[in-house]
Design a protein around this motif. Sequence first.
Motif, PDB file in Angstrom:
ATOM      1  N   ILE A 107     -39.741  23.593  -4.677  1.00  0.00           N
ATOM      2  CA  ILE A 107     -40.802  22.605  -4.926  1.00  0.00           C
ATOM      3  C   ILE A 107     -41.250  22.734  -6.379  1.00  0.00           C
ATOM      4  O   ILE A 107     -40.830  23.636  -7.085  1.00  0.00           O
ATOM      5  CB  ILE A 107     -42.003  22.796  -3.972  1.00  0.00           C
ATOM      6  CG1 ILE A 107     -42.610  24.190  -4.159  1.00  0.00           C
ATOM      7  CG2 ILE A 107     -41.561  22.581  -2.546  1.00  0.00           C
ATOM      8  CD1 ILE A 107     -43.861  24.410  -3.345  1.00  0.00           C
ATOM      9  N   SER A 108     -42.110  21.815  -6.786  1.00  0.00           N
ATOM     10  CA  SER A 108     -42.462  21.806  -8.198  1.00  0.00           C
ATOM     11  C   SER A 108     -43.482  22.891  -8.534  1.00  0.00           C
ATOM     12  O   SER A 108     -44.185  23.411  -7.668  1.00  0.00           O
ATOM     13  CB  SER A 108     -42.995  20.440  -8.610  1.00  0.00           C
ATOM     14  OG  SER A 108     -44.308  20.294  -8.168  1.00  0.00           O
ATOM     15  N   VAL A 109     -43.526  23.233  -9.815  1.00  0.00           N
ATOM     16  CA  VAL A 109     -44.399  24.304 -10.280  1.00  0.00           C
ATOM     17  C   VAL A 109     -45.870  23.953 -10.069  1.00  0.00           C
ATOM     18  O   VAL A 109     -46.659  24.787  -9.621  1.00  0.00           O
ATOM     19  CB  VAL A 109     -44.115  24.580 -11.776  1.00  0.00           C
ATOM     20  CG1 VAL A 109     -45.149  25.521 -12.354  1.00  0.00           C
ATOM     21  CG2 VAL A 109     -42.724  25.161 -11.941  1.00  0.00           C
ATOM     22  N   ILE A 110     -46.207  22.709 -10.380  1.00  0.00           N
ATOM     23  CA  ILE A 110     -47.623  22.329 -10.277  1.00  0.00           C
ATOM     24  C   ILE A 110     -48.107  22.403  -8.828  1.00  0.00           C
ATOM     25  O   ILE A 110     -49.230  22.814  -8.551  1.00  0.00           O
ATOM     26  CB  ILE A 110     -47.840  20.921 -10.876  1.00  0.00           C
ATOM     27  CG1 ILE A 110     -47.760  21.036 -12.403  1.00  0.00           C
ATOM     28  CG2 ILE A 110     -49.182  20.338 -10.450  1.00  0.00           C
ATOM     29  CD1 ILE A 110     -48.161  19.808 -13.146  1.00  0.00           C
ATOM     30  N   THR A 111     -47.238  22.052  -7.893  1.00  0.00           N
ATOM     31  CA  THR A 111     -47.607  22.135  -6.479  1.00  0.00           C
ATOM     32  C   THR A 111     -47.966  23.592  -6.125  1.00  0.00           C
ATOM     33  O   THR A 111     -48.992  23.863  -5.492  1.00  0.00           O
ATOM     34  CB  THR A 111     -46.425  21.670  -5.604  1.00  0.00           C
ATOM     35  OG1 THR A 111     -46.004  20.389  -6.054  1.00  0.00           O
ATOM     36  CG2 THR A 111     -46.824  21.601  -4.152  1.00  0.00           C
ATOM     37  N   THR A 112     -47.123  24.495  -6.552  1.00  0.00           N
ATOM     38  CA  THR A 112     -47.365  25.910  -6.260  1.00  0.00           C
ATOM     39  C   THR A 112     -48.629  26.393  -6.971  1.00  0.00           C
ATOM     40  O   THR A 112     -49.433  27.130  -6.404  1.00  0.00           O
ATOM     41  CB  THR A 112     -46.164  26.750  -6.736  1.00  0.00           C
ATOM     42  OG1 THR A 112     -44.975  26.028  -6.473  1.00  0.00           O
ATOM     43  CG2 THR A 112     -46.113  28.070  -6.033  1.00  0.00           C
ATOM     44  N   LYS A 113     -48.774  25.941  -8.204  1.00  0.00           N
ATOM     45  CA  LYS A 113     -49.951  26.351  -8.978  1.00  0.00           C
ATOM     46  C   LYS A 113     -51.231  25.909  -8.272  1.00  0.00           C
ATOM     47  O   LYS A 113     -52.186  26.679  -8.164  1.00  0.00           O
ATOM     48  CB  LYS A 113     -49.867  25.716 -10.374  1.00  0.00           C
ATOM     49  CG  LYS A 113     -50.779  26.392 -11.383  1.00  0.00           C
ATOM     50  CD  LYS A 113     -50.798  25.624 -12.702  1.00  0.00           C
ATOM     51  CE  LYS A 113     -49.829  26.202 -13.706  1.00  0.00           C
ATOM     52  NZ  LYS A 113     -49.695  25.334 -14.899  1.00  0.00           N
TER      53      LYS A 113
END
Lengths: 285, 219, 126
Positions: C48-54
């Motif tokens: 998944i994307s970095v921003i989602t995890t962030k």
Amino acid sequence: MSEILSVKNLSKKYDLFELKNINLSIPRGVIVGFIGENGAGKTTTIKSILNMINVDTGDIKVFGNDYKEKEKDIKEKIGVVLDNSFFSEQLTPSDINKIMKFLYKEWDEKLFIQYLNDFKLPIEKMIKEYSSGMLMKLKITVALSHHPELLILDEPTSGLDPIARSEILDIFLDFIQNENHSIFVSSHITSDLETVADYIVFINKGEIILSEEKDKLLDDYGIVRCTEDEFIKIEKDDYIKYRKNKFDYELLIADRNNFKTKYDVKVIDKPTLDEIMLIYIKGVK
Amino acid sequence: MNSIKGLLIKDLLQLKSYKKNFILSTLIYLVLIILESKNSNIGNTGPIMIMFLFSIYAMATFNYDEKSKSDRYILTLPLTRREIILSKYVFCISSVLIGAFFGTIIGILIPYLINNIKPNFDSISSTLLGGMVALSFIQSIQIPYIYKYGAEKGRLQIYLVMMVIVIALTLIYMLVPEIDLSFLDIYSHLIPIIGIILILLNYFVSFKISCKIYNKKEV
Amino acid sequence: MNIIISNSSDKPIYKQVKEQIKNEIITNRLKPGDQLPSIRALAKDLGISVITTKNAYIDLEREGYIETIPAKGTYVSNKNIELIKEDQFKKIERLIETSISIAKICGITKEDINSIFNILWEDNNE
């Protein structure tokens, strides 16, 4: 963190097509998906960003630098994959290695060979004998082997089977493990970018019509499907665009939680990027 | 300098797959030259034929670039347009020089081996110079032409241009009555210098024109 | 650590990640002081994307479940999990109190509330 790529007021006019006032800003550490139909202006935008065409107006900065002064320095640190354009088919990866050693200061032969092994790409085989999935992996491998900070890829997943596509998305996620790295990737297949992209930029008819954090699009935006009676009651400000179908109305809304509390409509769906793009392009306000 | 080296290697490697063709056509040329050597002074035509062969193969790299659209890809690499053009000129000029080198060897060896003729260095060097002037003219027109119209599209046009030049020269030769040129003999020692100046001038002007065309070109 | 992501769920992906990590912490499968994967590594592993995890990490940090030590990494917070649970209980109590007072105003019975509660609980488990 500083932006890795910035495009301001880019315009370019052709006889039958025009890029109109393109603005982009890409921070470090992210994947930006560049989405639009074929012919919407994706490739022309990418060519402008790479200084391959002369633009009419516009200010393009990569790593904070201008092409006029630092074209070579900029290109040393970009890895590029173009659609339909690469070294000639008679060459092998081993030939490409011999060439690139001289063209990039930072060309890393060891890394290149390691990637070839990882992706099971035969080093002495001519490019023309590669399958399309292998060729794309080779192009990406070449783009990665001089330690670039920015990857720019035009349609890297088109025409590939799902396995090759997922492998390529894995490469992308690997690349941005370094938070100084960014990826600008165009595609007309939105589902590829739905998972890995951090930001989505939509282009249509040479204009950027939407530029948004992907999670916002998927988590906040919504597609309302309703009857004409229900549609009449909805205020104009509460939807972005609507589309009248044979049996229902489809509305694109920017905040599905708010909408739920305000209106009593039965169907409010989580959108896909495809649906958002479709209503943006085909819908009316 | 490294950039140009890289591009030259690219062009050489592109020709690698045509190795067989190249060797085959060189052999055919050789056979022709040997057959011809029985009845004429091969020291003259042999080297020129070899130079033309090398030049044709060098120009073919334009076609490979075009076929794979690699000119577009090359523009994404850390190279200036000037370097890209310069490397092509270096490659094409080298093909003429290398062709001249092998041509000379053949022009000396074959008459010697077959007819036991001692090499006439004067005749060979004037043949080489003439061939190089002619090839520099042809390449100097061809290269900017290709940059302007593309290798495939430009090919037919370039043949037409060449034909027109040849026909015009033949006509002039036929129509103009024989002029006594013996008065030029006193300047004969200047001919090599004039030849070399002509070659350099051709390539220099051609290079400038190519740069101008390619800087504006959107690939 | 198990994290299962459903793309077809209506629930935002960052919330799915957040709730599952929270669950690991509350059930003590992740213990105070345990190191969590970096945002980027987790994004890659989950695809998944970095921003989602962030966004998931930001929320967890704000709620006190995890702490980030700059240049070192992200760790399960040493703050007493019981205290966090207690906070959650208080939050739930407040929300139920509101529900009860609304119910009383409209004359809705305790049984009605219970059945609403049961239906919603089951729905949520699906």
